[in-house]
Write a protein that holds these residues in place. Sequence first.
Motif, PDB file in Angstrom:
ATOM      1  N   LYS A  38       0.831  -1.206   0.000  1.00 53.20           N
ATOM      2  CA  LYS A  38       0.000   0.000   0.000  1.00 53.20           C
ATOM      3  C   LYS A  38       0.864   1.254   0.000  1.00 53.20           C
ATOM      4  N   LEU A  39       1.905   1.258   0.853  1.00 51.42           N
ATOM      5  CA  LEU A  39       2.793   2.411   0.938  1.00 51.42           C
ATOM      6  C   LEU A  39       3.478   2.677  -0.397  1.00 51.42           C
ATOM      7  N   TYR A  40       3.969   1.611  -1.056  1.00 52.40           N
ATOM      8  CA  TYR A  40       4.644   1.778  -2.337  1.00 52.40           C
ATOM      9  C   TYR A  40       3.677   2.258  -3.412  1.00 52.40           C
ATOM     10  N   PHE A  41       2.428   1.797  -3.343  1.00 51.12           N
ATOM     11  CA  PHE A  41       1.436   2.240  -4.335  1.00 51.12           C
ATOM     12  C   PHE A  41       1.235   3.748  -4.242  1.00 51.12           C
ATOM     13  N   PHE A  42       0.977   4.254  -3.051  1.00 45.50           N
ATOM     14  CA  PHE A  42       0.692   5.682  -2.902  1.00 45.50           C
ATOM     15  C   PHE A  42       1.937   6.542  -3.143  1.00 45.50           C
TER      16      PHE A  42
END
Length: 309
Positions: A38-42
Amino acid sequence: MESNKTTHLLLFVLTFLTLTYSDIFLNPEVPQTLENYKLYFFANWPYSVSLLFILLAHEMGHYLPARYYRVSASLPYFIPLPFGPIGTMGAVIKIKDQIPNKKVLFDIGVGGPAASLFFSLLAWFVGISLSKVVEMPQDFDKSGYLIFGDSLFTYLSSQWILGPIDFETMEIHAHPLAKAGWVGLLITAINLLPFGQLDGGHVIYSMFGESYRKWIHILFGMFLILALVHFTWLIWGFLVYYIIKVEHPFIKDALNGIGKTRFMFGVFMLVSFLIIFVPKPIILGSEYDNPSLLDDIIRLIVKTVGISE
């Protein structure tokens, strides 16, 4: 036979994923948790979306002129790369018909790099304006990092917008849009290499015709000198010589040539290539201060002939 649209869509989605998650895929140092994904996506979606748009614009720059001239061409095939700092090897289309003449060849060949150059510059300028310059600690160890090299353009523009920057003591925390612009410019420059069936090969052959066969191998030999600066260009030299080929296949002349306007635009694109070309695209931090093989050779020559530095 029509290409399978499902294949194109699947490759597009996979390329979006590898662009977004290239730093975490197959990386044992990053825990493979849902929270990290999730962190890498955003953090990375601006890079993924903007670079995909740049790649799509590049391929549409080929596809639309091909359709205009009724030359059969496939939709773009995006190429995902699930490791490394970039996350893709670009995109390609297949030209399925014989190109009728050099004017058509020029228009189809130049459209791709012209489009990606424009949108890469746009992404770079917006992204570098949103980037930050930070001081590096005196004992900062670069050895575990990858460093994206500079072209003449990226160096001067970053100094102009963010500078003055002393890269010995400072570094740029690049915004994802700046990274997308940098990669877009690198892909554009590689495509503009003036050999064989690369876009630059289409352009330079259309401009100079059959006479270019007298000097294109000399130009290729000069290009190989870049392998002394960075090993990447040795790999590209191998690909050009054995797969892409140095010379362009024969295409007949257009009835009235390609015209002055096209010729001048071709000159503009070739000059742009020189300005955006990156001699050392990506290097390890541990090698940042090491001299290249070309530097060593020049020093040896200087020492041998007794020229004082």
